[in-house]
Design a protein around this motif. Structure first.
Motif, short mmCIF file in Angstrom:
data_model
loop_
_atom_site.label_atom_id
_atom_site.label_comp_id
_atom_site.label_asym_id
_atom_site.label_seq_id
_atom_site.Cartn_x
_atom_site.Cartn_y
_atom_site.Cartn_z
N PRO A 41 -5.39 19.29 -12.43
CA PRO A 41 -5.99 18.13 -12.33
C PRO A 41 -5.41 17.06 -11.58
O PRO A 41 -6.14 15.62 -11.30
CB PRO A 41 -6.28 17.48 -13.90
CG PRO A 41 -4.95 18.30 -14.61
CD PRO A 41 -4.81 19.42 -13.71
N GLY A 42 -4.11 17.20 -11.14
CA GLY A 42 -3.48 16.07 -10.32
C GLY A 42 -3.55 16.26 -8.85
O GLY A 42 -3.25 15.44 -7.98
N ILE A 43 -4.38 17.27 -8.52
CA ILE A 43 -4.49 17.50 -7.01
C ILE A 43 -5.32 16.65 -6.32
O ILE A 43 -5.03 15.92 -5.16
CB ILE A 43 -5.14 18.87 -6.74
CG1 ILE A 43 -4.05 20.11 -6.83
CG2 ILE A 43 -5.73 18.90 -5.38
CD1 ILE A 43 -4.49 21.42 -6.49
N PRO A 44 -6.29 16.16 -6.86
CA PRO A 44 -7.13 14.92 -6.19
C PRO A 44 -6.49 13.79 -6.24
O PRO A 44 -6.44 12.96 -4.92
CB PRO A 44 -8.46 14.83 -6.91
CG PRO A 44 -8.53 15.98 -7.78
CD PRO A 44 -7.02 16.56 -8.13
N ILE A 45 -5.74 13.34 -7.15
CA ILE A 45 -4.67 12.16 -7.17
C ILE A 45 -3.65 12.22 -5.96
O ILE A 45 -3.26 11.19 -5.27
CB ILE A 45 -4.23 11.88 -8.38
CG1 ILE A 45 -5.31 11.66 -9.44
CG2 ILE A 45 -3.23 10.48 -8.17
CD1 ILE A 45 -4.79 11.47 -10.88
N GLY B 80 0.77 -1.27 0.24
CA GLY B 80 -0.22 0.03 0.04
C GLY B 80 0.98 1.20 0.07
O GLY B 80 0.57 2.31 -0.73
N VAL B 81 2.07 1.42 0.62
CA VAL B 81 2.91 2.20 0.37
C VAL B 81 3.49 2.72 -0.70
O VAL B 81 3.48 3.74 -0.95
CB VAL B 81 4.06 2.21 1.76
CG1 VAL B 81 5.00 3.06 1.68
CG2 VAL B 81 3.62 2.28 3.18
N HIS B 82 3.86 1.58 -1.41
CA HIS B 82 4.38 1.64 -2.70
C HIS B 82 3.40 2.51 -3.67
O HIS B 82 3.53 3.19 -4.19
CB HIS B 82 4.93 0.47 -3.11
CG HIS B 82 6.23 -0.11 -2.65
ND1 HIS B 82 6.68 -1.24 -2.81
CD2 HIS B 82 6.84 0.63 -1.45
CE1 HIS B 82 7.79 -1.20 -1.82
NE2 HIS B 82 8.02 -0.34 -1.22
N ILE B 83 2.11 1.67 -3.61
CA ILE B 83 0.88 2.27 -4.27
C ILE B 83 0.76 3.66 -4.12
O ILE B 83 0.58 4.35 -5.10
CB ILE B 83 -0.29 1.37 -4.14
CG1 ILE B 83 -0.09 -0.05 -4.59
CG2 ILE B 83 -1.50 2.14 -4.95
CD1 ILE B 83 -1.04 -0.98 -4.68
N ALA B 84 0.74 3.93 -2.84
CA ALA B 84 0.40 5.30 -2.43
C ALA B 84 1.42 6.35 -3.26
O ALA B 84 1.17 7.70 -3.67
CB ALA B 84 0.28 5.60 -0.98
N MET B 85 2.71 6.08 -2.92
CA MET B 85 3.75 6.82 -3.57
C MET B 85 3.63 6.92 -4.83
O MET B 85 3.98 8.13 -5.59
CB MET B 85 5.18 6.33 -3.07
CG MET B 85 5.60 6.27 -1.61
SD MET B 85 6.91 5.60 -1.30
CE MET B 85 8.13 6.76 -2.05
N ILE B 86 3.26 6.08 -5.65
CA ILE B 86 2.98 6.15 -7.34
C ILE B 86 1.86 7.09 -7.41
O ILE B 86 2.05 7.79 -8.44
CB ILE B 86 2.89 4.52 -7.67
CG1 ILE B 86 4.01 3.69 -7.69
CG2 ILE B 86 2.27 4.63 -9.26
CD1 ILE B 86 4.08 2.21 -7.94
N PHE B 87 0.91 6.84 -6.63
CA PHE B 87 -0.07 7.89 -6.95
C PHE B 87 0.18 9.38 -6.93
O PHE B 87 -0.06 10.00 -7.66
CB PHE B 87 -1.30 7.55 -5.84
CG PHE B 87 -2.50 6.67 -6.31
CD1 PHE B 87 -3.70 6.96 -6.86
CD2 PHE B 87 -2.17 5.15 -6.58
CE1 PHE B 87 -4.59 6.35 -7.42
CE2 PHE B 87 -3.41 4.55 -6.86
CZ PHE B 87 -4.51 5.06 -7.63
N ILE B 88 1.12 9.50 -5.70
CA ILE B 88 1.72 10.95 -5.51
C ILE B 88 2.36 11.45 -6.64
O ILE B 88 2.15 12.42 -7.18
CB ILE B 88 2.37 10.84 -4.41
CG1 ILE B 88 1.38 10.60 -3.03
CG2 ILE B 88 2.99 12.28 -4.06
CD1 ILE B 88 1.98 10.56 -1.67
#
Length: 563
Positions: free
Chosen positions: A486-490, A273-281
C-alpha cells in the motif's frame, strides 16, 4: 480626613415640571416609588438621618428637577461596600491569581521545552548523521539475507565461529536485522529523520519564506550601496527602471522615491517541498514495511490456489482485503528458449475467479510483466518441473513426479524413476529420466547406461530393457511471488515531488532595491544563487535604462546638429 462620600438623590416627581406633552395614564396606574441612585453601596443605617451621622444638605438648585447633594463626614465601612462578603471574595481572588501564576509557569516551561526540542531536532549535523545511519542500515540489509528462517542464521552466523570474530546470529535476530526494513531500529531512525525535517521546516524554512514575501523598501542610499551588487545611475528615472525590471520578469513595487523588486520566490518555497517529499517517501516506506503482505507459491499447470492461503502479513498494520478470497487458476505454463537451448523467457496464463466462480480477469504474465488486481501484484519469478507423463508398453499415461536435484551454480536439473520391478522389493530398479528443462528428456536403463533422448512433443517410443517407453508430456510448474504494497503510490508520489522541488530549488531568488536621490537612481541587489550571472544580468539591465536630458541640453544639441 478622608474625602466625603456623596449621595445623589433624584426626585422622579420633578420630571413632571418639564413642558412636554404627556400621554394619558391608565386608570389604575400603580403609585410611583422614589428611586435612589448612589455612587457608593447603600448604607445600612436606614433613612435620611439614621445612624447618627452628621450631614449637611446643600440645595442643588431649583428648577426642572429638585436635586440634593449630601456629604458625610466619613466613608462607609468596608463591609458595607462589599455587601458583607468582602473577605471571602478577596480570598477567592488571591486563589485565582495563584492558580493563574502556576498555569503561566507551566505553560512557560512547556514553551521552553518545545523550543529547546525544536532547536535540537533542526540541527543540521544531526539530520546528516541520521541520513548516514539510515543509508548504512540499508546497505547492511542488502548484505544480510532477509526473511529467512532462524535456523538459517544459526547455521550461517554460528556462535562458535563468529563472522569477523564477533558477529553471531544474536547480532542479526535480536535487533530484527533479518527483517531490516521493518525493524524497530530502522523505523525509529526514519521517524527521527522525519521529525528533524519538520522541525527544520518550522524553525528555518517557513520564517525565510515569510521574510522573502515582505515588501521591504529601503529609504537610505547607504543601505542600498551595502548590497552585493550596487550601482548609481545619474540622470535616470526610477519609473523607467521599474518598467525594465518588469520586462525581465521581476515583480516591482514602488513607494514614493523607493522601489523594491524580486523574482524567483518559488526557489524559497522549494526547500519546504523537498522536506515534504522526503517525509512522503519515508511514510510510504514505513507503510510498506508494516502494512503489506507477501507470499510465494509453485503451482503446476492446471491447478488452482487461493490468494489468501499463500499471503503472510509483514507488520502490525497488515489487514487482509477482500481480494484475498480470489482464486487463481494456472491455465498453461510454457517457456521460450535460445538457439543454444538455454531458457530465455517463461510464461504463465492465469485466470482469476471470485467467490461466485466468475472469471474476473485473465492475463499471461512473464518476467517484468506482472498481473495487478485489487492491490495484489502477481510476479513471474521462477519455474519448475512438476511431473512427466509416461506410457509403458501402451499402458498409462503415468504421472511421474519430478524431483529437483542439487547442482553447483544456478543450473537446474530434475529427475524421476519409472520402476520396472515390484515396488515392495528392497532393491527397486527402473528407468531413470533426467531433464534440464521441458524440451528434452534423457533416459537411462536399469544399469545407469545412457539409452537416448526424447522430446515430449515428438511422442516417439524408445525401447529400454524390453519395455516400450513413450514420453507423452512434460508438465511444468510456475513460480509466482505475490505481494500487496500500500505504500508504493505514496513513495512514487514522494519521489516525483522530490525531483520537481529539487529542480525548482535551483531557481535564484533575486531582490533589487532602488532609490531616487534627486536625478540619480541608486540601485542595489542580491541573490541566493548564481551570483556571477546575477551581476551580469544587472549590468545588462542597467544599460537599458534611458538617460534623462534637460531642456537646455536638448536645445544645444539641436543647434549643434543644425550647424
Amino acid at each position: 480626613m478622608p474625602s466625603p462620600t456623596c449621595y445623589l438623590l433624584l426626585n422622579p416627581a420633578a420630571s413632571r415640571s418639564h413642558h412636554r406633552p404627556r400621554l394619558p395614564l391608565p386608570a389604575a396606574a400603580p403609585p410611583r416609588r422614589r428611586v435612589h441612585v448612589s455612587c457608593d453601596a447603600r448604607r445600612t443605617g436606614g433613612g435620611g438621618g439614621g445612624g447618627g451621622v452628621k450631614r449637611e444638605a446643600i440645595p442643588a438648585g431649583t428648577g426642572k428637577a429638585k436635586k440634593q447633594v449630601v456629604f458625610f463626614d466619613a466613608a462607609p465601612p468596608v463591609s458595607q461596600r462589599g455587601g458583607g462578603g468582602g473577605g471571602e471574595g478577596e480570598g477567592e481572588g488571591e486563589g485565582k491569581v495563584a492558580r493563574r501564576k502556576k498555569e503561566n509557569a507551566a505553560l512557560g516551561l512547556v514553551r521552553r521545552l518545545t523550543k529547546r526540542t525544536l532547536s535540537l531536532l533542526s540541527n543540521l549535523p544531526l539530520a546528516i548523521s541520521e541520513m548516514f545511519a539510515i543509508a548504512a542500515l540499508m546497505a547492511l540489509g542488502t548484505v544480510i539475507d532477509q526473511g529467512e528462517a532462524p535456523s538459517y542464521y544459526f547455521e550461517k552466523f554460528p556462535e562458535d565461529n563468529p563472522v569477523f570474530g564477533f558477529i553471531t546470529w544474536r547480532w542479526i535476530l535480536t535487533p530484527g536485522f533479518d527483517h531490516m526494513f521493518s525493524s524497530p531500529v530502522f523505523l525509529g531512525l526514519l521517524a527521527l529523520l522525519a521529525a528533524s525535517l519538520m522541525a527544520c521546516t518550522y524553525t528555518t524554512q517557513i520564517p525565510i519564506v515569510k521574510v522573502a514575501r515582505r515588501w521591504s523598501f529601503m529609504h537610505s542610499a547607504g543601505s542600498i550601496r551595502k548590497q552585493e551588487f550596487a550601482e548609481s545611475l545619474p540622470r535616470a528615472s526610477i519609473q523607467d527602471l521599474g518598467v525594465i525590471l518588469m520586462g525581465y520578469g521581476y515583480e516591482v513595487f514602488t513607494k514614493g522615491p523607493s522601489l523594491y523588486a524580486f523574482k524567483g520566490l518559488a526557489g524559497r518555497f522549494a526547500p519546504i517541498g523537498v522536506h515534504i517529499a522526503m517525509i512522503f517517501i519515508m511514510a510510504g516506506a514505513t507503510l510498506s514495511a508494516t502494512g503489506s503482505f507477501k507470499g510465494s507459491v509453485d503451482v503446476p499447470q492446471g491447478l488452482n490456489f487461493v490468494i489468501g492461503d499463500v499471503m503472510k502479513p509483514k507488520g502490525v498494520l497488515s489487514f487482509a482485503p477482500d481480494v484475498f478470497n480470489t482464486e487463481v487458476h494456472v491455465n498453461r505454463f510454457y517457456m521460450e528458449y535460445y538457439d543454444s537451448g538455454e531458457v530465455s523467457q517463461f510464461y504463465s496464463d492465469l485466470s482469476l475467479f471470485d467467490l461466485d466462480g466468475k472469471e474476473v480477469m485473465r492475463k499471461t504474465i512473464k518476467v517484468n510483466d506482472p498481473l495487478r488486481y485489487g492491490g495484489v501484484t502477481i510476479y513471474q519469478t521462477d519455474w519448475g518441473f512438476s511431473a512427466l507423463q509416461v506410457k509403458k508398453n501402451g499402458e498409462g499415461p503415468f504421472n511421474l513426479a519430478m524431483a529437483p536435484l542439487k547442482l553447483n551454480g544456478d543450473k537446474k536439473l530434475f529427475g524421476t524413476l519409472l520402476p520396472l520391478e515390484n515396488s515392495g522389493s528392497s532393491n527397486v530398479k527402473g528407468i531413470s529420466m533426467l531433464a534440464r528443462d521441458l524440451q528434452s528428456i534423457v533416459l537411462y536403463d536399469q544399469e545407469g547406461k545412457f539409452v537416448g533422448v526424447r522430446r515430449p512433443s515428438s511422442k516417439l517410443p524408445i525401447e529400454i530393457d524390453g519395455n516400450e517407453i513413450v514420453i507423452e508430456d512434460a508438465i511444468g510448474s510456475t513460480g509466482l511471488d505475490l505481494k500487496t504494497d500500500p505504500g508504493i503510490p505514496i513513495v512514487y508520489a514522494g519521489f516525483g515531488a522530490l525531483m520537481l522541488t529539487t529542480c525548482i530549488s535551483y531557481l535564484s531568488h533575486s531582490q533589487i532595491w532602488a532609490l531616487q536621490d534627486g536625478s540619480t537612481v541608486v540601485i542595489g541587489g542580491k541573490t541566493n544563487r548564481a551570483k556571477l550571472e546575477f551581476s551580469e544580468e544587472m549590468n545588462r539591465l542597467l544599460d537599458k535604462v534611458p538617460e534623462l536630458i534637460s531642456v537646455n541640453e536638448n536645445k544645444i544639441d539641436s543647434k549643434q546638429s543644425a550647424t
